[in-house]
Write a protein that holds these residues in place. Structure first.
Motif, PDB file in Angstrom:
ATOM      1  N   HIS A 199      14.562 -15.167   5.670  1.00 29.31           N
ATOM      2  CA  HIS A 199      13.642 -16.130   5.077  1.00 29.31           C
ATOM      3  C   HIS A 199      12.424 -15.426   4.471  1.00 29.31           C
ATOM      4  O   HIS A 199      12.007 -15.720   3.344  1.00 29.31           O
ATOM      5  N   VAL A 200      11.842 -14.508   5.246  1.00 29.23           N
ATOM      6  CA  VAL A 200      10.636 -13.813   4.803  1.00 29.23           C
ATOM      7  C   VAL A 200      10.929 -12.959   3.566  1.00 29.23           C
ATOM      8  O   VAL A 200      10.158 -12.967   2.588  1.00 29.23           O
ATOM      9  N   LEU A 201      12.032 -12.243   3.573  1.00 31.12           N
ATOM     10  CA  LEU A 201      12.368 -11.390   2.435  1.00 31.12           C
ATOM     11  C   LEU A 201      12.668 -12.214   1.185  1.00 31.12           C
ATOM     12  O   LEU A 201      12.270 -11.842   0.073  1.00 31.12           O
ATOM     13  N   MET A 202      13.349 -13.334   1.346  1.00 33.38           N
ATOM     14  CA  MET A 202      13.616 -14.207   0.205  1.00 33.38           C
ATOM     15  C   MET A 202      12.316 -14.796  -0.340  1.00 33.38           C
ATOM     16  O   MET A 202      12.149 -14.943  -1.556  1.00 33.38           O
ATOM     17  N   ALA A 203      11.383 -15.138   0.551  1.00 32.40           N
ATOM     18  CA  ALA A 203      10.090 -15.668   0.104  1.00 32.40           C
ATOM     19  C   ALA A 203       9.330 -14.631  -0.707  1.00 32.40           C
ATOM     20  O   ALA A 203       8.705 -14.961  -1.731  1.00 32.40           O
ATOM     21  N   LEU A 204       9.382 -13.374  -0.268  1.00 31.69           N
ATOM     22  CA  LEU A 204       8.694 -12.308  -1.008  1.00 31.69           C
ATOM     23  C   LEU A 204       9.272 -12.170  -2.411  1.00 31.69           C
ATOM     24  O   LEU A 204       8.525 -12.111  -3.406  1.00 31.69           O
ATOM     25  N   LEU A 207      13.131  -5.468   6.322  1.00 32.89           N
ATOM     26  CA  LEU A 207      14.403  -5.213   5.640  1.00 32.89           C
ATOM     27  C   LEU A 207      15.284  -4.284   6.471  1.00 32.89           C
ATOM     28  O   LEU A 207      16.491  -4.521   6.631  1.00 32.89           O
ATOM     29  N   THR A 208      14.692  -3.242   7.024  1.00 32.04           N
ATOM     30  CA  THR A 208      15.448  -2.303   7.857  1.00 32.04           C
ATOM     31  C   THR A 208      16.041  -3.008   9.067  1.00 32.04           C
ATOM     32  O   THR A 208      17.218  -2.817   9.419  1.00 32.04           O
ATOM     33  N   SER A 209      15.228  -3.848   9.721  1.00 32.70           N
ATOM     34  CA  SER A 209      15.697  -4.582  10.894  1.00 32.70           C
ATOM     35  C   SER A 209      16.821  -5.543  10.536  1.00 32.70           C
ATOM     36  O   SER A 209      17.792  -5.695  11.296  1.00 32.70           O
ATOM     37  N   LEU A 210      16.703  -6.183   9.379  1.00 32.91           N
ATOM     38  CA  LEU A 210      17.750  -7.116   8.956  1.00 32.91           C
ATOM     39  C   LEU A 210      19.073  -6.394   8.723  1.00 32.91           C
ATOM     40  O   LEU A 210      20.129  -6.825   9.205  1.00 32.91           O
ATOM     41  N   ILE A 211      19.027  -5.283   7.991  1.00 32.67           N
ATOM     42  CA  ILE A 211      20.258  -4.548   7.700  1.00 32.67           C
ATOM     43  C   ILE A 211      20.856  -3.975   8.981  1.00 32.67           C
ATOM     44  O   ILE A 211      22.081  -3.996   9.180  1.00 32.67           O
ATOM     45  N   MET A 270       0.817  -1.211   0.000  1.00 38.84           N
ATOM     46  CA  MET A 270       0.000   0.000   0.000  1.00 38.84           C
ATOM     47  C   MET A 270       0.851   1.261   0.000  1.00 38.84           C
ATOM     48  O   MET A 270       0.409   2.311  -0.485  1.00 38.84           O
ATOM     49  N   THR A 271       2.067   1.181   0.530  1.00 37.67           N
ATOM     50  CA  THR A 271       2.957   2.341   0.427  1.00 37.67           C
ATOM     51  C   THR A 271       3.235   2.666  -1.030  1.00 37.67           C
ATOM     52  O   THR A 271       3.180   3.831  -1.448  1.00 37.67           O
ATOM     53  N   THR A 320       9.029  -3.517   4.651  1.00 37.31           N
ATOM     54  CA  THR A 320      10.107  -2.532   4.698  1.00 37.31           C
ATOM     55  C   THR A 320      10.775  -2.529   6.069  1.00 37.31           C
ATOM     56  O   THR A 320      12.004  -2.449   6.186  1.00 37.31           O
ATOM     57  N   GLY A 321       9.974  -2.649   7.116  1.00 39.88           N
ATOM     58  CA  GLY A 321      10.526  -2.709   8.461  1.00 39.88           C
ATOM     59  C   GLY A 321      11.382  -3.946   8.673  1.00 39.88           C
ATOM     60  O   GLY A 321      12.397  -3.904   9.377  1.00 39.88           O
TER      61      GLY A 321
END
Length: 240
Positions: free
Chosen positions: A197-202, A176-180, A57-58, A173-174
């Motif tokens: 895992h979640v970001l790779m799944a996306l 990704l920010t937390s991971l980095i 939605m962003t 987005t949060g």
């Protein structure tokens, strides 16, 4: 005999913690599957249903702003309808799942019920997709996008019932920010792995969704239904 009681208690506590850790790992795996679905739905929506997203939605709000600045009325309608549909899905899902409670199990039954509602919306999506021609009219594509956005709004509310800060299968987005930030702080890999895992799944879901939407469009709804049926089947047993 009395001396053995503390050992028995410790054993039962350890067993209980082991069972809970197993359930937490299963829950994370199911959220990863749902995130794959999200990536697929976003790819299909963007490539085949008018150029807007089903869950981001962003991004849709940015598109809405761009349409206002550029005078692109069609983009305004597409992104605006996706936003409204997502909000409707969130409201319906939130009403169904309620709020997180201290005594909640790892996977509350209400979450599975909300996912069943999401499945019903995607079944309508499937029917409309199959009965409409490949070169479907713009208003049919818009209706499909709205159904997809509403379904993912329900899914977003369902995941919120877990009451785990930062846990999501749609807005990442949060994550990704937390991971980095964790990488920069040299956090242990065991803490970073769930986010990765979640970001790779996306991204994997988006890639598969894009390939399917372009080369095998008739199979696009399968990417939305099969993961969801899998999650509902497994979670129904977890919630027993």
């Amino acid at each position: 005999m009395l001396r053995t009681l503390p050992n028995v208690v410790r054993f039962r506590v350890a067993a209980g913690k082991g069972d809970r850790n197993l359930l937490l790992r299963r829950r994370h795996a199911l959220v990863v599957v749902l995130t794959f679905l999200t990536g697929s739905a976003d790819a299909v929506g963007f490539l085949a249903l008018g150029g807007a997203f089903s869950s981001v939605m962003t991004g849709n709000m940015v598109l809405l702003g761009l349409s206002a600045g550029s005078g692109h009325a069609e983009l305004a309608v597409t992104s605006g309808c996706a936003i409204v549909s997502f909000i409707a899905g969130v409201l319906a899902g939130a009403r169904l799942v309620g709020s997180a409670q201290p005594e909640d199990p790892v996977w509350p039954r209400q979450v599975t019920r909300a996912l069943v509602l999401e499945l019903l919306v995607f079944l309508v999506f499937l029917v409309v997709w199959e009965v409409s021609p490949p070169s479907r009219p713009a208003h049919v594509g818009l209706g499909l996008l709205m159904l997809s956005a509403a379904a993912l709004g329900v899914q977003s509310s369902a995941i919120q019932r877990f009451g785990v800060p930062g846990l999501s299968s749609t807005y990442l987005t949060g994550t990704l920010t937390s991971l980095i930030a964790g990488v920069a702080a040299r956090s242990p890999w065991r803490d970073l792995r769930p986010k990765a895992h979640v970001l790779m799944a996306l991204m994997s879901g988006a890639g598969v969704g894009a390939l399917t939407a372009i080369h095998l469009p008739a199979w696009s709804p399968v990417l939305l239904l099969v993961p969801l049926v899998l999650v509902i089947s497994v979670s129904a047993r977890m919630a027993e």
